[in-house]
Design an enzyme around this catalytic site. Structure first.
Site, mmCIF file in Angstrom:
data_model
loop_
_atom_site.group_PDB
_atom_site.id
_atom_site.type_symbol
_atom_site.label_atom_id
_atom_site.label_comp_id
_atom_site.label_asym_id
_atom_site.label_seq_id
_atom_site.Cartn_x
_atom_site.Cartn_y
_atom_site.Cartn_z
ATOM 1 N N LYS A 110 25.110 8.667 -35.253
ATOM 2 C CA LYS A 110 24.032 8.164 -35.961
ATOM 3 C C LYS A 110 23.299 8.866 -37.443
ATOM 4 O O LYS A 110 23.379 10.038 -36.670
ATOM 5 C CB LYS A 110 23.457 7.554 -34.925
ATOM 6 C CG LYS A 110 22.343 6.519 -35.319
ATOM 7 C CD LYS A 110 21.527 5.937 -34.414
ATOM 8 C CE LYS A 110 20.239 5.160 -34.836
ATOM 9 N NZ LYS A 110 19.439 4.088 -33.471
ATOM 10 N N SER A 185 19.142 -0.506 -33.505
ATOM 11 C CA SER A 185 18.759 0.377 -34.329
ATOM 12 C C SER A 185 20.385 1.219 -35.112
ATOM 13 O O SER A 185 20.241 1.868 -35.814
ATOM 14 C CB SER A 185 17.367 1.464 -34.670
ATOM 15 O OG SER A 185 17.332 2.249 -34.144
ATOM 16 N N SER A 209 17.708 0.140 -28.773
ATOM 17 C CA SER A 209 18.796 0.674 -29.865
ATOM 18 C C SER A 209 19.968 1.051 -29.881
ATOM 19 O O SER A 209 21.246 1.042 -30.569
ATOM 20 C CB SER A 209 18.069 1.522 -30.896
ATOM 21 O OG SER A 209 17.120 1.038 -30.862
#
Length: 491
Positions: A110, A185, A209
């Site tokens: 990420k 996210s 997330s």
């Protein structure tokens, strides 16, 4: 593979002790034909038997990315040349018999987990693009163990949306239906895992997330106990965790990700846990079921039916099922909203006017709600996070595990910031997930089935504090019980 609905996946297993030792993604004939779809476990076996090589696999994953990425937009800083260079080094280690624990397995990381030499924009066009000086702990552990890092994955501005909407990254989309968003996210990580951009992906989670995109993309995602995986920078409730197609691949990652790193002063003492022992006897386990979050969007009927069918399967396998009453209140969620708005405004309000205008308008408007909060109101909001923590532990303390939906709804339109798309009501969809960030408990999302329209439905499995291995075992049990899945989406 044939398409199966939720109830058709619930074929009761004859054994009460469910083994997950052969749970890697396979076709009806054995290992998947496309190397991009091989699990991490299959790759390690294939490398050891010289049936394939890290270079061949990396080329296959690059080809998959090139076929899909124009539609999915899941990646940031994709570097195929560096990946092939790392794959060639891995191949040499395998040839010399000097292989590392995860040598040659492709992965994405990420965007907000720093990798040396790559800027960390945090999803927003408002931040300067300054290359990171070192790998953050999760990236460092994977690189040390021979993982081939292909790219970073996308996220929304400051990680504060459950969608792929960003002022910096292109709009990320869901592989199951590109008109829908992948969640957030960890938006790009969920999409990359479902699309087969390699077996290993890492996300972060402070309110859902990891679990939300895992649920909406039909993959496995683990939010470990707070502090289980060292992270930098550390923050209250924030964790990193694996996102994979199989539970076993996540277990392989956890062996590496949990090694200590002194940069995280909030991390747990290291424990050498049996991550790959995924067997569990379901019979007589006391399992709570939380069908109502207590706050927010009403539970979609298809999601309810799917999770109820899953619960029934666990009951038929011998688990003792009891209801867990809803415990998240409006006061808790609004208090958390106040605190997070003011926290966001500290970053956004400090920007000059030109850079502030670059922030995603939804996020800017939401954060501005924290501008006028008093110190007492912010403190009261933080205190409600502690109230939520205590309520979560009290509600679940008598159970070995708790089952719930991951989200009250399935994936929604890609262009929306949230299911409601209203910055005045930003968190009405995280009632099932956020409390377990506050309580430090491990929680996972594992696919429970699909809607009639073919969208994945996530099952959340919550464990007692620090029982990460138990959550992995329950997830592997369900993975075995649910039967054959729909084929992964192709482009």
């Amino acid at each position: 593979m044939a398409q199966h609905g939720c109830r058709e996946n619930l074929r009761r297993q004859g054994e009460l002790k469910v083994s997950a030792q052969s749970s890697s993604y396979r076709s009806n004939q054995g290992v998947a034909s496309d190397l991009a779809d091989w699990s991490g476990s299959d790759l390690l076996e294939g490398y050891a038997r010289k049936k394939t090589s890290p270079v061949e696999v990396t080329k296959a994953v690059i080809a998959r990315i090139e076929a899909c990425e124009s539609q999915l937009q899941a990646l940031y800083a994709f570097d195929p040349e560096a990946a092939l260079k790392a794959a060639k080094a891995s191949e040499q280690r395998w040839m010399r018999g000097e292989m590392l624990p995860l040598d040659g397995i492709p992965a994405t990381i990420k965007e907000n987990i720093a990798t040396k030499g790559t800027p960390v924009p945090l999803g927003t066009a408002a931040r300067p693009l300054i290359p990171a000086t070192e790998d953050a702990p999760p990236a460092a552990r994977l690189r040390e163990d021979g993982v081939v890092i292909l790219a970073k994955t996308t996220m929304p501005d400051y990680g504060m949306l459950s969608s792929g909407l960003s002022s910096f990254h292109p709009l990320s989309r869901n592989p199951w239906d590109v008109s829908k968003n992948p969640g957030g996210s960890s938006a790009g990580a969920g999409a990359a895992a479902a699309a087969g951009y390699g077996p290993f992906h890492i996300g972060t989670d402070i309110g859902g997330s990891i679990r939300l995109p895992a649920g909406w993309c039909g993959v496995f995602g683990l939010k470990p106990s707070f502090g289980r995986i060292p992270i930098d920078p550390a923050y209250y409730g924030r964790v990193a965790g694996p996102m994979t197609r199989t539970v076993r691949d996540a277990a392989l990652m956890m062996r590496s990700l949990t090694r200590p790193d002194m940069r995280d002063a909030m991390s747990l003492p290291f424990q050498d846990l049996p991550w790959l022992d995924l067997d569990i006897d379901i019979k007589r386990l006391k399992v709570g079921v939380m069908m109502e979050a207590g706050i927010g969007i009403a539970l979609d009927p298809e999601v309810r039916a799917c999770i109820e069918a899953t619960v029934k399967a666990f009951a038929e396998a011998g688990a003792i099922i009891e209801e867990v009453p809803a415990f998240v209140t409006r006061e808790m969620l609004d208090g958390l909203d106040d605190f997070w708005r003011q926290r966001a405004w500290m970053d956004i309000g400090a920007l000059n006017e030109e850079n502030r205008a670059l922030v995603l308008p939804y996020i800017r408007e939401w954060a501005e709600g924290g501008m006028s909060l008093t110190g007492a109101e912010v403190y009261a909001g933080m205190n409600q996070m502690m109230v939520m923590r205590n309520a979560a532990i009290a509600a679940t303390k008598d159970f070995d595990f708790v089952l719930s939906p991951v989200s009250p709804v399935v994936a929604y339109e890609a262009e929306l910031a949230s299911p409601i798309h209203d910055p005045d009501e930003p968190f009405e969809h995280i009632g099932y997930t956020v409390a377990f960030n506050m309580s430090d408990q491990p929680a996972a999302s594992v696919n429970a089935g699909f809607t009639k329209a073919g969208l994945p439905i996530g099952l959340q499995i919550i464990g007692r504090r620090y029982d990460d291995v138990g959550v992995m075992r329950m997830s592997a049990a369900w993975e075995a019980m649910r039967g054959e899945q729909k084929a992964w989406p192709k482009f």
